[in-house]
Design an enzyme around this catalytic site. Structure first.
Site, PDB file in Angstrom:
ATOM      1  CD  GLU A 118      13.701  10.690  -1.752  1.00  0.00           C
ATOM      2  OE1 GLU A 118      13.215   9.581  -1.873  1.00  0.00           O
ATOM      3  OE2 GLU A 118      14.891  10.884  -1.517  1.00  0.00           O
ATOM      4  CB  CYS A 131      16.692  19.215   4.210  1.00  0.00           C
ATOM      5  SG  CYS A 131      17.860  19.135   2.864  1.00  0.00           S
ATOM      6  CB  CYS A 138      21.637  18.831  -9.379  1.00  0.00           C
ATOM      7  SG  CYS A 138      22.708  20.282  -9.269  1.00  0.00           S
ATOM      8  CB  CYS A 142      29.283  17.935  -7.081  1.00  0.00           C
ATOM      9  SG  CYS A 142      28.877  19.677  -7.277  1.00  0.00           S
ATOM     10  CB  CYS A 145      26.554  15.323  -5.191  1.00  0.00           C
ATOM     11  SG  CYS A 145      24.808  15.639  -5.024  1.00  0.00           S
ATOM     12  CB  CYS A 379      23.977  16.105   2.274  1.00  0.00           C
ATOM     13  SG  CYS A 379      23.635  17.185   3.602  1.00  0.00           S
TER      14      CYS A 379
HETATM   15  N1  SAH Z   1      23.344  22.333  -4.818  1.00  0.00           N
HETATM   16  C1  SAH Z   1      23.513  22.997  -3.575  1.00  0.00           C
HETATM   17  C2  SAH Z   1      22.550  22.543  -2.509  1.00  0.00           C
HETATM   18  C3  SAH Z   1      22.241  21.066  -2.424  1.00  0.00           C
HETATM   19  S1  SAH Z   1      23.539  20.015  -1.921  1.00  0.00           S
HETATM   20  C4  SAH Z   1      24.947  22.847  -3.107  1.00  0.00           C
HETATM   21  O1  SAH Z   1      25.705  22.096  -3.691  1.00  0.00           O
HETATM   22  O2  SAH Z   1      25.307  23.545  -2.165  1.00  0.00           O
HETATM   23  C5  SAH Z   1      23.611  20.265  -0.182  1.00  0.00           C
HETATM   24  C6  SAH Z   1      24.949  19.918   0.455  1.00  0.00           C
HETATM   25  O3  SAH Z   1      25.148  18.494   0.455  1.00  0.00           O
HETATM   26  C7  SAH Z   1      26.132  20.501  -0.294  1.00  0.00           C
HETATM   27  O4  SAH Z   1      27.077  21.061   0.583  1.00  0.00           O
HETATM   28  C8  SAH Z   1      26.692  19.277  -0.965  1.00  0.00           C
HETATM   29  O5  SAH Z   1      28.008  19.480  -1.320  1.00  0.00           O
HETATM   30  C9  SAH Z   1      26.477  18.218   0.071  1.00  0.00           C
HETATM   31  N2  SAH Z   1      26.587  16.841  -0.422  1.00  0.00           N
HETATM   32  C10 SAH Z   1      26.253  16.372  -1.630  1.00  0.00           C
HETATM   33  N3  SAH Z   1      26.500  15.042  -1.722  1.00  0.00           N
HETATM   34  C11 SAH Z   1      26.974  14.663  -0.522  1.00  0.00           C
HETATM   35  C12 SAH Z   1      27.391  13.411   0.024  1.00  0.00           C
HETATM   36  N4  SAH Z   1      27.325  12.293  -0.684  1.00  0.00           N
HETATM   37  N5  SAH Z   1      27.833  13.379   1.287  1.00  0.00           N
HETATM   38  C13 SAH Z   1      27.866  14.519   2.039  1.00  0.00           C
HETATM   39  N6  SAH Z   1      27.470  15.725   1.592  1.00  0.00           N
HETATM   40  C14 SAH Z   1      27.040  15.806   0.317  1.00  0.00           C
HETATM   41 FE1  SF4 Z   2      24.112  19.718  -7.535  1.00  0.00          FE
HETATM   42 FE2  SF4 Z   2      24.843  17.889  -5.767  1.00  0.00          FE
HETATM   43 FE3  SF4 Z   2      26.648  19.604  -6.716  1.00  0.00          FE
HETATM   44 FE4  SF4 Z   2      24.731  20.491  -5.024  1.00  0.00          FE
HETATM   45  S1  SF4 Z   2      26.348  19.023  -4.556  1.00  0.00           S
HETATM   46  S2  SF4 Z   2      25.406  21.440  -6.968  1.00  0.00           S
HETATM   47  S3  SF4 Z   2      23.006  19.158  -5.664  1.00  0.00           S
HETATM   48  S4  SF4 Z   2      25.527  18.039  -7.915  1.00  0.00           S
END
Ligand code: SAH
Ligand code: SF4
Length: 400
Positions: A118, A131, A138, A142, A145, A379
């Protein structure tokens, strides 16, 4: 919100995977392809320039549109290659103008069904941000996420990364000869104004786990004879893959964003498990050493606001203290919930208090407005809705 499922323009079944696409290749990749079909060495440079201009500046889909290439050469190219780009399988348009596309990549080989990713477009009055994703899924898990909960993971190729911008430019009328879709003026327009002016690698995946392909993609996206985005407007966001951060500055020259989210290692270990390998101190040192960082080219620190987890005033003060001496911007991201998520978004008052502390320390406009909430385009929500819809469709089919 509007949702459109698209008829697939090129029908995957009819796609000939034995003919590779030239769309999304580097100059070296184009040269190699030309060599493989017997193009004499003395012609390669000129041919690469021609192809480059037609593919990336004009966004053509057919070799026959390449007017300064001889008919014989065009036929030869078409015999061996295509200019295939990914199909948009579904488009959703939010009431705030945010667009989310589900993109299906052409198969990379006979066994591959074609990755789906996406990609989100966010128009603002003075800019349009795309974006993009760097991986399918991934591996990093985290805990806040949703992308990290997906099982299937693979790196996207350079071609697949670059194609996301090409698809967006086409859909948004950004190539010459095309017009903007009718959306009531939300997409920036005007003489020389691009619908997509900025790129953030904040879709699915950890870009620094796919370093070479992301680096090569940045090179193509920023090439002045083609897609021509400024490197200052290409931001790579990482959860903190410390050994690759310096290389990103040296080899790609893109802007850096760090997903920090916590100011203490014990908490960051839980939120971003990669922290156990590369703790905050090492991460911040890599930021201090980031090539090219300056007050004009600040590093963005992302901080997701999680209710009762990381949102106290003393954490805001600690954040400011930690970032002292680093040319930084702080982006507070309201947590975007997903079904079954173990967190909630901090209250608005708490976010304001946190943001005031950060603001008073000299960091401007730090709260990121959630965009495209009605289409789950925010995000960390990418792909999830689509998977849910699929599961629902499968269930309905089973019940039939
Ligand atoms: N993997 C990379 C880039 C993709 S995530 C990273 O972690 O930086 C892009 C951003 O979205 C990151 O800052 C991540 O922490 C944030 N993000 C992920 N899940 C989210 C959520 N549920 N609500 C708000 N931000 C989120
Ligand atoms: Fe992966 Fe989501 Fe963590 Fe970014 S925030 S590194 S996309 S698990």
């Amino acid at each position: 919100m509007t949702r459109t499922a698209e008829a697939m323009p090129q029908g995957l079944a009819a796609l000939d995977v034995t003919k590779p696409s030239l769309t999304g290749l580097t100059r070296a990749g184009l040269a190699e392809s030309l060599r493989a079909i017997g193009t004499p060495d003395r012609e390669i440079r000129m041919r690469v320039s021609q192809l480059w201009h037609w593919i990336y500046f004009h966004g053509v889909r057919e070799f026959d549109a390449m007017l300064n290439v001889s008919k014989v050469m065009r036929a030869k190219l078409a015999e061996h290659f295509t200019l295939t780009r990914p199909d948009v399988v579904e488009e959703q348009v939010s009431s705030d103008g945010t667009r989310k596309w589900l993109i299906r990549m052409p198969p990379v080989d006979k066994l591959d069904k074609g990755a789906e990713v996406e990609c989100v477009y966010i128009p603002e009055s003075d800019r349009g941000t795309l974006c993009v994703s760097s991986q399918v899924g991934c591996t990093l898990n985290c805990t806040f996420c949703h992308t990290g909960t997906q099982k299937l993971v693979r790196n996207l190729t350079t071609q697949e990364i670059v194609s996301q911008l090409i698809v967006a430019r086409e859909r948004l009328g950004d190539f010459s000869g095309l017009s903007r879709p009718d959306d009531g003026g939300l997409i920036p327009s005007g003489e020389g104004v691009r619908a997509v002016s900025n790129i953030v690698f904040m879709g699915m995946g950890e870009p620094l786990y796919n370093f070479e392909n992301v680096r090569d993609a940045v090179e193509i996206l920023s090439d002045g004879d083609g897609l021509s985005l400024s490197k200052r407007r290409i931001t790579v966001s990482t959860s903190g893959v410390v050994p690759e951060i310096g290389r990103l500055g040296e080899e790609a020259g893109a802007a850096l964003a760090i997903s920090l989210h916590a100011v203490r290692d014990d908490l960051r270990d839980k939120l971003v498990p990669l922290n156990k390998k590369y703790p905050i101190k090492e991460l911040l040192q890599a930021c201090r050493d980031y090539p090219g960082a300056s007050n004009a080219r600040r590093i963005t620190f992302e901080y997701v606001m999680l209710k009762g987890v990381n949102d106290t005033p003393s954490e805001a003060r600690e954040l400011v203290r930690l970032l002292k001496g680093i040319p930084a911007k702080i982006n507070l991201i309201p947590f975007n919930p997903w079904p079954g998520a173990p967190y909630e978004c901090s209250d608005w008052e708490t976010i304001e208090k946190f943001s005031d502390i950060v603001f008073n320390a000299g960091y401007a406009s730090p709260v990121r407005t959630p965009r495209g909430r009605d289409i789950l385009a925010a995000c960390g929500q990418l792909k999830s809705e689509t998977e849910k819809l699929r599961a629902r469709a499968r269930l309905a089919a089973e019940m039939d």
